[in-house]
Write a protein that holds these residues in place. Sequence first.
Motif: not given
Length: 303
Positions: A4, A6-8, A11-15, A33, A49
């Motif tokens: 997982m 991320m750069s924002q 994003e990890i929350s959704v995944m 990032h 997240e």
Amino acid sequence: MLEMGMSQAGEISVMSRCARPDAAVITNIGTSHIEFFDSRAGIASAKLEVMEGLSRDGLLLLCGGEPLLSEVGSWDGRVKYYAACGDVDIHAENISTADGKTVFDAVVCGKRINAVEIFAIGKHNVHAALSAIGVAMHFGISEADIRGGLLNYRTVGMRQQIFEVGGVTLINDCYNASPESMRAAAEVLSTLAAEKGGRKIALLGDMLELGDFSSDLHYSVGEHFGALGVRLFTFGESAERIADGAAKHLSADMITRSRTTTDEDAARVAALIASEASAGDCILIKASRRIAAERVSAALTDI
């Protein structure tokens, strides 16, 4: 298994909420990032997240020695910390390196697995192996299977590929770069050079997505390599600051700069490196993906 990245924030929350993992590992809180965050604390928050989708009896494995994660340990008692060195739940002892292989004893919550072997160099790779061991033991995987799995690991793509060309050891690590991975690569370069008895040479290119922190972070990487006495070639506009930092420790003849990164520049710099390198020397090539520093590696191999 899912990676997982991320750069924002978010994003990890959704995944995580989609994947619903039974175990989650945070490998580090670096500066990759950081352009999109106010601080490393923001990066830590975004990586945490992963807890949002983690099962209530799942394992949360965190890199030890990171102050930004030190307060997470109260979460349902399922948090474990790991690190290559240090007094944490999962750690390594008796680390040694030779012939492209690292051997160490893994201590997992008081249980010991002696003489674990991986075909990789550097404490960062021991750190990664310990996370795999911790997850494997959580799920009841046998010691024999853990040993076998780690022994079969090989680097892929352009991630720390080490090979010898004309008596010179080339470390092709061009997949990507951050300040943390640059320092880890410096350790690998120093280890190999000591083993081979040759000089340390590095071509370092721009590290991207560092935002307002870019100048200082490039400079600090240069200071690190300069303090190690590395013969330095820089490749890219931002990498000029790497050269500036290295100049604190190195004389002018130890630093060569290439501000532009065309194919012609890559060939020219490769020729310069080749003209200086001799048998036993070790050469590191590393930069962010967009710089395509592998062009220098390819040209060196051809030469």
